[in-house]
Design a protein around this motif. Structure first.
Motif, PDB file in Angstrom:
ATOM      1  N   PRO A  67       0.849  -1.197   0.000  1.00 56.18           N
ATOM      2  CA  PRO A  67       0.000   0.000   0.000  1.00 56.18           C
ATOM      3  C   PRO A  67       0.880   1.240   0.000  1.00 56.18           C
ATOM      4  N   LEU A  68       0.376   2.323  -0.525  1.00 57.44           N
ATOM      5  CA  LEU A  68       1.186   3.546  -0.576  1.00 57.44           C
ATOM      6  C   LEU A  68       1.525   4.009   0.833  1.00 57.44           C
ATOM      7  N   PRO A  69       2.736   4.475   1.019  1.00 62.32           N
ATOM      8  CA  PRO A  69       3.065   4.987   2.363  1.00 62.32           C
ATOM      9  C   PRO A  69       2.362   6.320   2.603  1.00 62.32           C
ATOM     10  N   LYS A  70       2.237   6.711   3.850  1.00 54.82           N
ATOM     11  CA  LYS A  70       1.610   8.011   4.163  1.00 54.82           C
ATOM     12  C   LYS A  70       2.584   9.134   3.817  1.00 54.82           C
ATOM     13  N   LYS A  71       3.875   8.865   4.080  1.00 50.87           N
ATOM     14  CA  LYS A  71       4.876   9.898   3.770  1.00 50.87           C
ATOM     15  C   LYS A  71       6.183   9.220   3.375  1.00 50.87           C
ATOM     16  N   ALA A  86      10.531   3.791  -2.644  1.00 51.48           N
ATOM     17  CA  ALA A  86       9.916   4.364  -1.448  1.00 51.48           C
ATOM     18  C   ALA A  86       8.396   4.348  -1.549  1.00 51.48           C
ATOM     19  N   LEU A  87       7.907   4.493  -2.783  1.00 58.28           N
ATOM     20  CA  LEU A  87       6.450   4.507  -2.972  1.00 58.28           C
ATOM     21  C   LEU A  87       5.879   3.102  -3.147  1.00 58.28           C
ATOM     22  N   GLY A  88       6.767   2.127  -3.390  1.00 61.32           N
ATOM     23  CA  GLY A  88       6.311   0.762  -3.641  1.00 61.32           C
ATOM     24  C   GLY A  88       5.688   0.639  -5.019  1.00 61.32           C
ATOM     25  N   ARG A  89       6.224   1.367  -5.967  1.00 60.47           N
ATOM     26  CA  ARG A  89       5.694   1.350  -7.331  1.00 60.47           C
ATOM     27  C   ARG A  89       6.816   1.005  -8.307  1.00 60.47           C
ATOM     28  N   GLU A  90       6.408   0.572  -9.513  1.00 57.25           N
ATOM     29  CA  GLU A  90       7.398   0.306 -10.551  1.00 57.25           C
ATOM     30  C   GLU A  90       8.041   1.616 -10.990  1.00 57.25           C
ATOM     31  N   LEU A 118       5.951  16.776  -6.497  1.00 54.89           N
ATOM     32  CA  LEU A 118       4.917  16.726  -7.533  1.00 54.89           C
ATOM     33  C   LEU A 118       4.384  15.308  -7.700  1.00 54.89           C
ATOM     34  N   ILE A 119       5.318  14.364  -7.822  1.00 54.27           N
ATOM     35  CA  ILE A 119       4.933  12.964  -7.996  1.00 54.27           C
ATOM     36  C   ILE A 119       4.153  12.461  -6.781  1.00 54.27           C
ATOM     37  N   CYS A 120       4.689  12.759  -5.607  1.00 56.96           N
ATOM     38  CA  CYS A 120       4.051  12.263  -4.389  1.00 56.96           C
ATOM     39  C   CYS A 120       2.658  12.864  -4.233  1.00 56.96           C
ATOM     40  N   ASN A 121       2.527  14.073  -4.702  1.00 58.33           N
ATOM     41  CA  ASN A 121       1.226  14.728  -4.662  1.00 58.33           C
ATOM     42  C   ASN A 121       0.196  13.922  -5.447  1.00 58.33           C
ATOM     43  N   GLU A 122       0.648  13.423  -6.604  1.00 61.90           N
ATOM     44  CA  GLU A 122      -0.210  12.609  -7.461  1.00 61.90           C
ATOM     45  C   GLU A 122      -0.721  11.371  -6.718  1.00 61.90           C
ATOM     46  N   TYR A 123       0.155  10.830  -5.872  1.00 63.08           N
ATOM     47  CA  TYR A 123      -0.201   9.619  -5.123  1.00 63.08           C
ATOM     48  C   TYR A 123      -0.845   9.938  -3.771  1.00 63.08           C
ATOM     49  N   GLY A 124      -0.856  11.223  -3.445  1.00 64.27           N
ATOM     50  CA  GLY A 124      -1.400  11.599  -2.132  1.00 64.27           C
ATOM     51  C   GLY A 124      -0.471  11.221  -1.000  1.00 64.27           C
TER      52      GLY A 124
END
Ligand code: GTP
Length: 657
Positions: A67-71, A86-90, A118-124
């Motif tokens: 699952p996406l991390p909170k931060k 860090a995001l657990g994504r490809e 910017l990227i992290c914003n996309e993922y919340g």
């Protein structure tokens, strides 16, 4: 035997594979053989389907599993692949998102914090700065997080200061002899830089290197170990220049002062005079309504020494000196040296915790393991608690007085920190960091780092020092005030530079020069020394620096020095000084300053420069010359002539020296 249909596909799969590797095939091209087509399709489907579904499943699984991390934490930059991890994504997914945002990146490209956000914003996902703990910073271990219930009383650490010959050493020796021999009949005492006494079951630790130079040198290196200062003033001599220096050094370190009025056995002793004079420096006896303790003593004859010790205990009690003897030890170096047979030896003062033999320790920029530990009586000890001085062996190299020490859980950790500090020390001079100068004053004020500007004034006469101090105190720019921490008459000496370094101060010399040692120390310590001969200019310079308007266009550059060996009075010409150039050169165009005992007695123009009765353009080091000055004939033997020129410099260069 006819092959069973079930085996056919397998056989044909191998054939197709072979065919696929040679698409144009040989004569045995079975591609057009309809008999094999269904099997072919079947096989192809079977090979493709699991492949696709595997990656899909893997992707889905990954989505489900991570699952996406909170931060996420960022240390200035991170690469695309680090971010993806860090995001657990490809990484490809992150690259795609970047592309959509107009950033064409590669997997190993490092991204600035903005792009990561910017990227992290996309993922919340929130982005936070990684707070890096610098384990090699020994100050960290001095931050106090002990619970009050873990604290126990510790001995006060006392330094003795005062003017030359006022009796510091006699006091230290007599205190020690009177007490130590009491309980330690015949005990071997040895000088390790500090000793402990016991009175009424309470201990007091004395640093036995008297004088404020040692005190302030240690403070300049970060160690503030003194709890109480004993100011020794001889009753027959009264308050002298180093008495005042000592007061200012103690005040700058915010250490309480007990005054020991010494030599009261002498017939010409006048303790009242001492008390009276010290009121001018804010040391007012309790009997006169102040809060400074004065003890009249005779260090030589041991009079009132017990009373002095009792007063120390009293002041210590008020200070509520506490430590946690259960933690690993931290403290400072009092002295260190290299012994030919035993290697590096250091006297450490444990400031908190308990130091043990075999402890892994980092001391300043070196490290090691405590091999042996000896106390102030020369006895081997295994442990040393708070406020205890001990001499240790087992370090790799010799540390410096004032260095901090910290004990680590194991040798590996101590080695890592020690080595990191060692290599860092090579590249950076720790004491030059953030030192204030008039060139960076405004920036430091803007950044809110400065609440007051510390200034030391040295002048030719007390009157100018006071006038300059009074004017400087009136400056107030945006709430930042000038704080005069020391004023005195005479040349700028090493002690002034050490005090400036320890207190982050600027030194102003008014009609005086720095001694060669002070000049050298100021270069090493990066202390800004400003020299003036017009009060208004000194004030203006400080004020301009505080308002960010400092824009020096010219700087003076000393080009040479000479000493006057003889003077001749010649009618119509005046005084001719036979001089010997000791440094650099004197040129016909240089300006000359005449210095007598560190004080500037003349500053002006050269009238003539001669070698063997001929006019000379310049005379260099190692040669003699005749000098006359414009409008000045009072040159004397042993006077120093300082030749200087005014040089145009770029703004924001180093201060005047
Ligand atoms: N009469 C008398 N003489 C004293 C007393 N205390 C010290 N002296 C003498 O004063 C002189 C200087 O004493 P020191 O203890 O060396 O003074 P100091 O302050 O350590 O001097 P420096 O180390 O040079 O700064 C010595 O001759 C001492 O014997 C005292 O209480 N009475």
């Amino acid at each position: 035997m006819e092959a069973k249909p079930a085996t056919k596909p397998a056989a044909s799969a191998a054939s197709v594979a072979a065919a696929a590797s040679k698409p144009t095939g040989g004569g045995n091209n079975r591609g057009g053989n309809s008999r094999y087509q269904p099997a072919n399709r079947f096989n192809n489907r079977r090979r493709r389907k699991p492949k696709q579904s595997a990656s899909q499943i893997a992707a889905q699984k990954q989505k489900m599993l991570v699952p996406l991390p909170k931060k996420i934490m960022i240390d200035e930059t991170m690469t695309v692949s680090e971010l993806a991890k860090a995001l657990g994504r490809e990484a490809s997914e992150v690259l795609k998102k970047l592309f959509m945002l107009g950033v064409v990146a590669t997997i190993n490209q490092s991204l600035e914090k903005d792009a990561v956000e910017l990227i992290c914003n996309e993922y919340g996902v929130a982005v936070e700065d990684e707070v890096k703990v610098d384990t090699a910073d020994l100050n960290l271990y001095f931050e106090d997080d002990t619970k009050p219930e873990d604290l126990t009383e510790r001995a006060a650490v006392v330094t003795i200061m005062g003017h030359v010959d006022h009796g510091k050493t006699t006091l230290l020796d007599n205190l020690r002899n009177s007490k130590v021999t009491d309980g330690e009949a015949g005990g071997i005492t040895q000088h390790i830089g500090a000793y402990q006494l016991e009175l009424e079951g309470k201990k007091i630790t004395f640093l036995d290197t008297p004088g404020h130079a040692a005190f302030t040198t240690m403070r300049a290196r970060g160690a503030s170990i003194t709890d109480i200062t004993i100011l020794v003033v001889a009753a027959d001599d009264g308050v002298m220049p180093q008495t005042i220096e000592a007061i200012n050094h103690a005040k700058a370190a915010d250490v309480p002062i007990i005054v020991a009025v010494n030599k009261i056995d002498k017939p010409d002793a006048n303790p009242d005079n001492v008390m009276q004079s010290l009121t001018e420096y804010g040391l007012v006896p309790e009997a006169w309504g102040g809060d400074t303790i004065f003890v009249p003593i005779s260090a030589k004859f041991g009079k009132n020494l017990d009373e002095l010790l009792e007063m120390i205990l009293l002041v210590a009690e008020v200070q509520e000196l506490r430590a946690n003897d259960q933690r690993t030890a931290i403290g400072s170096v009092i002295e260190a040296r290299l012994d030919k047979s035993r290697g590096p030896i250091a006297t450490l003062l444990v400031q908190d915790g308990t130091l043990n033999v075999t402890d892994s320790i980092v001391v300043g920029n070196t490290y090691g393991r405590v091999r042996t530990m000896v106390n102030d009586l020369g006895r081997r000890v295994k442990t040393a608690g708070p406020s205890t001085p001990v001499e240790i062996t087992g370090l790799n190299t010799v540390p410096q007085a004032g260095d901090h020490f910290v004990v680590f859980a194991d040798e590996k950790q101590a080695r890592a920190v020690g080595e990191a500090r060692e290599s860092r020390a090579v590249v950076e001079h720790r004491r030059s960091i953030n030192r204030v100068s008039l060139d960076n004053l405004f920036e430091q004020m803007k950044e809110g780092e400065m609440k007051n500007v510390n200034v030391i004034i040295k002048a030719d006469v007390q009157g100018s020092a006071e006038a300059l101090a009074a004017s400087l105190r009136k400056i107030d720019v945006e709430g930042v005030r000038v704080d005069i921490i020391h004023t005195a008459v005479g040349a700028i000496n090493e002690s002034d530079v050490t005090l400036a370094a320890a207190s982050n101060a600027i030194v102003i010399g008014f009609n005086v020069r720095p001694t060669p040692q002070a000049l050298e120390a100021s270069t090493i310590e990066k202390v800004d020394i400003r020299l003036h001969n017009i009060i208004y200019n000194a004030i203006d310079e400080i004020e301009s620096a505080m308002t960010g308007m400092l824009d020096p266009v010219f700087e003076e550059k000393v080009i040479g020095k000479a000493i006057i060996r003889q003077t001749y009075a010649v009618s119509k010409i005046g005084t001719i000084a036979g001089t010997y150039v000791t440094e650099g050169k004197i040129t016909r165009k240089s300006q000359i300053r005449v210095i007598r005992n560190g004080i500037v007695v003349f500053d002006g123009l050269l009238a003539s420069l001669q070698r063997f009765k001929d006019d000379a353009k310049e005379v260099t080091m190692g040669f003699e010359c005749g000098v006359t000055l414009e409008n000045y004939n009072d040159m004397q033997e042993e006077d120093i002539l300082e030749a200087y020129i005014m040089e145009e410099i770029k703004p924001k260069s180093k201060g005047k020296k």
